[in-house]
Design an enzyme around this catalytic site. Sequence first.
Site, PDB file in Angstrom:
ATOM      1  N   ARG A   1     -34.815  -5.853  13.878  1.00 50.67           N
ATOM      2  CA  ARG A   1     -33.873  -4.901  13.312  1.00 50.67           C
ATOM      3  C   ARG A   1     -33.292  -3.974  14.390  1.00 50.67           C
ATOM      4  NH1 ARG A   1     -33.905  -4.916   7.765  1.00 50.67           N
ATOM      5  NH2 ARG A   1     -33.440  -2.714   7.425  1.00 50.67           N
TER       6      ARG A   1
ATOM      7  N   ARG B   1     -26.079 -11.530  -0.474  1.00 51.72           N
ATOM      8  CA  ARG B   1     -26.555 -10.276  -1.058  1.00 51.72           C
ATOM      9  C   ARG B   1     -25.388  -9.380  -1.477  1.00 51.72           C
ATOM     10  NH1 ARG B   1     -32.020  -7.402  -0.725  1.00 51.72           N
ATOM     11  NH2 ARG B   1     -31.570  -5.795  -2.251  1.00 51.72           N
TER      12      ARG B   1
ATOM     13  N   ARG C   1       0.819  -1.203   0.000  1.00 57.73           N
ATOM     14  CA  ARG C   1       0.000   0.000   0.000  1.00 57.73           C
ATOM     15  C   ARG C   1       0.855   1.256   0.000  1.00 57.73           C
ATOM     16  NH1 ARG C   1      -3.508  -3.053   4.312  1.00 57.73           N
ATOM     17  NH2 ARG C   1      -1.503  -4.086   4.301  1.00 57.73           N
TER      18      ARG C   1
ATOM     19  N   ASP D   1     -34.373  -4.996  -4.751  1.00 62.06           N
ATOM     20  CA  ASP D   1     -35.275  -6.095  -4.414  1.00 62.06           C
ATOM     21  C   ASP D   1     -36.170  -6.346  -5.616  1.00 62.06           C
ATOM     22  OD1 ASP D   1     -34.272  -6.469  -1.885  1.00 62.06           O
ATOM     23  OD2 ASP D   1     -35.716  -5.125  -0.921  1.00 62.06           O
ATOM     24  N   GLU D   2     -36.682  -7.562  -5.713  1.00 61.81           N
ATOM     25  CA  GLU D   2     -37.453  -7.937  -6.897  1.00 61.81           C
ATOM     26  C   GLU D   2     -38.762  -7.167  -7.028  1.00 61.81           C
ATOM     27  OE1 GLU D   2     -38.691 -11.955  -6.577  1.00 61.81           O
ATOM     28  OE2 GLU D   2     -39.397 -11.747  -4.524  1.00 61.81           O
ATOM     29  N   ASP D   3     -39.331  -6.687  -5.910  1.00 65.41           N
ATOM     30  CA  ASP D   3     -40.635  -6.034  -5.951  1.00 65.41           C
ATOM     31  C   ASP D   3     -40.536  -4.516  -5.886  1.00 65.41           C
ATOM     32  OD1 ASP D   3     -39.626  -6.115  -3.429  1.00 65.41           O
ATOM     33  OD2 ASP D   3     -41.452  -6.802  -2.436  1.00 65.41           O
TER      34      ASP D   3
ATOM     35  N   GLU E   1     -28.941  -7.246   6.792  1.00 62.09           N
ATOM     36  CA  GLU E   1     -27.743  -7.067   5.985  1.00 62.09           C
ATOM     37  C   GLU E   1     -27.644  -5.653   5.426  1.00 62.09           C
ATOM     38  OE1 GLU E   1     -30.882  -8.711   3.169  1.00 62.09           O
ATOM     39  OE2 GLU E   1     -30.235  -9.018   5.250  1.00 62.09           O
ATOM     40  N   ASP E   2     -28.804  -5.018   5.164  1.00 63.90           N
ATOM     41  CA  ASP E   2     -28.788  -3.654   4.649  1.00 63.90           C
ATOM     42  C   ASP E   2     -28.359  -2.657   5.726  1.00 63.90           C
ATOM     43  OD1 ASP E   2     -31.032  -4.204   6.091  1.00 63.90           O
ATOM     44  OD2 ASP E   2     -32.454  -3.303   4.688  1.00 63.90           O
TER      45      ASP E   2
END
Length: 734
Positions: A687, A535, A426, A551-553, A639-640
């Site tokens: 949560r 995810r 680095r 998300d799918e929706d 996870e979010d």
Amino acid sequence: MQAKKRFSLIFACLILAIYFYLFFAIRKRDVRPGKLLVVNDELPSYFHSWEEEILDEPEIGPAAGLNQEKSSFFNKKCRMETCFDFARCRNSFKVYVYPEMDVEENEALSSKSVLYQKILDVISESRYYTSDPTEACLYIIAIDTLDRDTLSPDYVRNVPLKLQSLKYWNGGRNHLIFNLYSGSWPNYEEEDLGFDYGEAMLAKASISVSALRPNFDISIPLFPRSHPEKGGEPGYVKVNNFPATKKFLLAFKGKRYVHGIGSETRNSLYHLHNEKDIIMVTTCKHGKSWKHWKDERCDEDNVLYEKYDYSLLLQNSSFCLVPRGRRLGSFRFLEALQAGCIPVILSNGWSLPFNEVIDWNKAAIWADERLLLQVTEMVRSIPESKVFLLRQQTQILWEQYFSSIEKIVFTTFEIIRQRLPNKYFRDGLLWNSSPGALFAQINSSDALNSYPFNYDIFGITPESNFTAIIYSQMSSSLTVNSPIYRLLRSISRSQYVSEVIVVWCNDKVIPSQIRWPSFSRIPFTVVHSSGPLQRFRLYREIKTEAILSLDEDVVLTTDEIDFAFQVWLAFPQRIVGYPARSHYWDESKNSWGYTSKWTNDYSIVLTGAAFYHKYYDYLYTEWLSPLMLKTVEQTNNCEDILINFLVSHITKQSPIKVTQRKHYKEPSSSGVFSRSPWNDPDHFIQRQTCLNTFVALFGYMPLVRSSLRLDPMLFKDSVSNLRKKYRQIEVVNS
């Protein structure tokens, strides 16, 4: 004339006799074959001990096979190339901590101080830790070696016997020993640890330049018992305002040693004190026998000492003197760094902490103990522009490497890991700029282009395309009316999308290719995966820097996607998206709370519809503590929240919310939103539990509140919609 010739002949014979005497006398000495011959007993001052060349130096083996004298001799010759087994680190950099009990002897190896237990806990909970000693690159002993002062109550005895009982000791090879104090009254010899550490590396405080073995030992800071285990307090400087100089130019408040080592400098500090802009106050009142040793100035000094509050003195001084104590290091060093008070080092020969990677010229000033009276004029000559830069750098270094025991230990590990062959080195700019090198984890030649938080430093512009990743847990059949089908069509119309990946997270068979929308110009991939940890997995199909997580929706138009991406291009180090949440402190429960209520501020942008840099996927899986990931896996949730913690922890900035939308999820035919957990009270309780767990593991609350919301130009303005670039956004928000 004859007499003159006789005297000349006698003189020549005398010279010849002396020459032959010296020649044969030296030849008769018992010298090890092949060793460099040094006739003088004392080496010149510029000749360092590690520079002596031994032509027949044997291969260094375990300490058990060496006597004490030879082992001590070879300790000073150790380098990574000679005293470290690189083969153990070929696959990974893992650290093994010896258990507290020796299984064979069934007895405790040693008692440990609270401070050393903190170090062991930090390691055991980290990503470096392994419980399998055979896969370890580095070994940490369970024997407390922090305090090797024989007069200290924390001094551990019989260390040599305990070391020899360690199964993998092997003379200390690939072992790291932490030490804060060495030597004792009256000489405080820094190399006196009371045991032979063989080929082990030292992570040592107060170590001198001459004692430190370059590219092997590591100088660490002297930190107190109260130093935070994780997180740590932030620096005191919030804003670097004018004027550059504060109320006091130079200050010091501390002990004065009336006699013994370290007393010469501190006994003379009163010469600098002027009660105006130079404050030098000391006290003799320490130790049990201070009255016995007190001198004529002690009473006067003690009165003046009580006049000044130390914390206020730190925060109101531009420069803080850091003189040596009994040892070269001092607690004053870290205290000055945190306060943003530029350290003036008055400790000749001290190797400053982590100086292998940190450029202390950007954060500290050196003074010579022998020229004490010149210190005042030296600091007065420093221009205000440099004072600003020095003060700013103290805060960067404090935040990244010194504010907690965890950061000190991790920095030590990363320095060692950087020395390994075939590992990415680095750049010094990464080490000495925010957010520091601890987050620079990629081992690749183009790694500088992979750190979004350093784009400004290196003048890097993000790529103008993104990869859309849709996390699908679809329970119904895939049809043209499915939410994911409509979402894919919106994505396909974006001019910036480079590829689309659907992460199929259910037990159903993946629909055939013909049932998905057609993507003529962009790659489309469906990968089967399961579990919340997938995810933020860095899929090999991802070729772009930007990731659109969905998300799918989710209900998003093409304009909303394109506008959010344009915002992300301006802030690539942050999460940019639509659904926002917030945290708050609940006084009644004495814990953190989580809320989805619409308020004027937020601290979380959910990754159900958000852009972020792909490097955070790498840090999420490789950098975060296994305990954090285990929490996500066990709850199948949060996870979010965790990735928002991660990004805010690194950047010290909030996410960015773009154009407000009342609903971003697709409602079902019954009017209830398809993702039922959002309306489940237990979901929010879970949560909140995650939120507090993450705070405990990070050691503090990293989330940052913001009330900023970015909208397109002319959004909601009373002009024709035809004049607006993102016209659909206005329609869906009306």
